[in-house]
Design a protein around this motif. Sequence first.
Motif, mmCIF file in Angstrom:
data_model
loop_
_atom_site.group_PDB
_atom_site.id
_atom_site.type_symbol
_atom_site.label_atom_id
_atom_site.label_comp_id
_atom_site.label_asym_id
_atom_site.label_seq_id
_atom_site.Cartn_x
_atom_site.Cartn_y
_atom_site.Cartn_z
ATOM 1 N N ARG A 12 0.832 -1.207 0.000
ATOM 2 C CA ARG A 12 0.000 0.000 0.000
ATOM 3 C C ARG A 12 0.867 1.258 0.000
ATOM 4 N N VAL A 13 1.890 1.237 0.818
ATOM 5 C CA VAL A 13 2.755 2.412 0.967
ATOM 6 C C VAL A 13 3.518 2.670 -0.326
ATOM 7 N N ILE A 14 4.065 1.608 -0.915
ATOM 8 C CA ILE A 14 4.807 1.762 -2.166
ATOM 9 C C ILE A 14 3.890 2.271 -3.272
ATOM 10 N N TRP A 15 2.682 1.740 -3.332
ATOM 11 C CA TRP A 15 1.721 2.196 -4.350
ATOM 12 C C TRP A 15 1.430 3.686 -4.172
ATOM 13 N N LEU A 16 1.205 4.106 -2.946
ATOM 14 C CA LEU A 16 0.953 5.528 -2.707
ATOM 15 C C LEU A 16 2.155 6.368 -3.111
ATOM 16 N N LEU A 17 3.351 5.954 -2.736
ATOM 17 C CA LEU A 17 4.559 6.711 -3.085
ATOM 18 C C LEU A 17 4.706 6.830 -4.595
ATOM 19 N N GLU A 18 4.391 5.762 -5.307
ATOM 20 C CA GLU A 18 4.455 5.811 -6.775
ATOM 21 C C GLU A 18 3.406 6.759 -7.337
ATOM 22 N N GLU A 19 2.194 6.729 -6.780
ATOM 23 C CA GLU A 19 1.144 7.635 -7.244
ATOM 24 C C GLU A 19 1.520 9.098 -6.986
ATOM 25 N N MET A 20 2.204 9.357 -5.879
ATOM 26 C CA MET A 20 2.577 10.725 -5.526
ATOM 27 C C MET A 20 3.882 11.166 -6.176
ATOM 28 N N GLY A 21 4.602 10.234 -6.774
ATOM 29 C CA GLY A 21 5.864 10.562 -7.418
ATOM 30 C C GLY A 21 6.967 10.904 -6.445
ATOM 31 N N LEU A 22 6.943 10.295 -5.257
ATOM 32 C CA LEU A 22 7.947 10.582 -4.237
ATOM 33 C C LEU A 22 9.073 9.559 -4.310
ATOM 34 N N PRO A 23 10.330 10.006 -4.190
ATOM 35 C CA PRO A 23 11.447 9.051 -4.181
ATOM 36 C C PRO A 23 11.469 8.270 -2.873
ATOM 37 N N TYR A 24 11.872 7.017 -2.960
ATOM 38 C CA TYR A 24 11.901 6.174 -1.767
ATOM 39 C C TYR A 24 12.884 5.031 -1.985
ATOM 40 N N ARG A 25 13.170 4.350 -0.889
ATOM 41 C CA ARG A 25 13.957 3.122 -0.927
ATOM 42 C C ARG A 25 13.150 2.033 -0.245
ATOM 43 N N LEU A 26 13.032 0.883 -0.891
ATOM 44 C CA LEU A 26 12.353 -0.261 -0.295
ATOM 45 C C LEU A 26 13.405 -1.200 0.257
ATOM 46 N N ARG A 27 13.324 -1.444 1.543
ATOM 47 C CA ARG A 27 14.292 -2.301 2.220
ATOM 48 C C ARG A 27 13.597 -3.615 2.590
ATOM 49 N N ASP A 28 14.104 -4.727 2.053
ATOM 50 C CA ASP A 28 13.496 -6.030 2.311
ATOM 51 C C ASP A 28 13.618 -6.400 3.785
ATOM 52 N N VAL A 29 12.613 -7.103 4.278
ATOM 53 C CA VAL A 29 12.622 -7.630 5.645
ATOM 54 C C VAL A 29 12.195 -9.093 5.572
ATOM 55 N N ASP A 30 12.991 -9.972 6.159
ATOM 56 C CA ASP A 30 12.665 -11.394 6.223
ATOM 57 C C ASP A 30 12.189 -11.707 7.637
ATOM 58 N N LEU A 31 10.877 -11.677 7.820
ATOM 59 C CA LEU A 31 10.325 -11.897 9.158
ATOM 60 C C LEU A 31 10.576 -13.315 9.654
ATOM 61 N N LEU A 32 10.687 -14.281 8.741
ATOM 62 C CA LEU A 32 10.854 -15.673 9.151
ATOM 63 C C LEU A 32 12.204 -15.928 9.799
ATOM 64 N N SER A 33 13.185 -15.090 9.477
ATOM 65 C CA SER A 33 14.523 -15.314 10.045
ATOM 66 C C SER A 33 14.638 -14.833 11.486
ATOM 67 N N GLY A 34 13.687 -14.002 11.930
ATOM 68 C CA GLY A 34 13.715 -13.524 13.315
ATOM 69 C C GLY A 34 14.427 -12.187 13.452
ATOM 70 N N LEU A 35 13.955 -11.378 14.404
ATOM 71 C CA LEU A 35 14.527 -10.044 14.600
ATOM 72 C C LEU A 35 15.987 -10.099 15.019
ATOM 73 N N GLU A 36 16.389 -11.193 15.671
ATOM 74 C CA GLU A 36 17.780 -11.275 16.120
ATOM 75 C C GLU A 36 18.764 -11.281 14.963
ATOM 76 N N HIS A 37 18.260 -11.612 13.773
ATOM 77 C CA HIS A 37 19.124 -11.612 12.587
ATOM 78 C C HIS A 37 19.008 -10.324 11.780
ATOM 79 N N ASP A 38 18.206 -9.397 12.248
ATOM 80 C CA ASP A 38 18.031 -8.121 11.552
ATOM 81 C C ASP A 38 17.931 -7.008 12.584
#
Length: 221
Positions: A12-38
């Motif tokens: 949803r957030v990325i779609w909105l940013l694209e509609e608004m023409g705002l620059p952004y960076r998408l940072r992947d998150v692997d929830l299955l690996s656990g917060l201790e690894h990120d």
Amino acid sequence: MITVYGEGRGFRVIWLLEEMGLPYRLRDVDLLSGLEHDPEFGSINPAGFIPALVDGAVTMVESIAILEFLLARHGPTPLAPPPHDPTYGRYQQFLHLGEAGLAMAWYVVNCSANLAPPDERNNWGARFAREIFETRLGLVTRQLTHSQYLAGDHFTAADISVVYALEYAERGGFRFGDSERAYIARCTARQGYRRAMAACHATRGWVESLARARSAGEEAS
């Protein structure tokens, strides 16, 4: 630079940013690996769910709150009608319905169907959550008899919110009527949606894998 952590509802957030023409960076998150690894993401959202947003000194979670923040900080934009606009009430209703009434209910249905033990997949809670989804969907269906989009005749962030939820349910096996399917098609034909899908590799891969599985199932039958 705006940074979005994680896909899922982060779409949803990325779609909105694209509609608004705002620059952004998408940072992947692997929830299955656990917060201790990120630890970086853990420091952004210790609760460990996505999406999260960092925009300057502001850190936020919860996709609808993030949409409202971006619209207010980087607006004005036609994607969010002002409070004095006649469509503002409908806009607010459907902006929040997309998560509170639709996506969250389907999340329970989806988790029960895919993660629960076999004898609990159609439990009382899952059936009740599906009923919640269907009753709230009735509000969407009724509004679509009056207008092309949920706030009125123009696409807004409320449509981003709701279409995400509808596609989530559709990918989980829910079958919509003609009006809902036409509405989804109108919204997903937008260039902003297509750019968002191109940017969200995990989401695109999931959608493509579902399409392959469906095709294989049809061939087998």
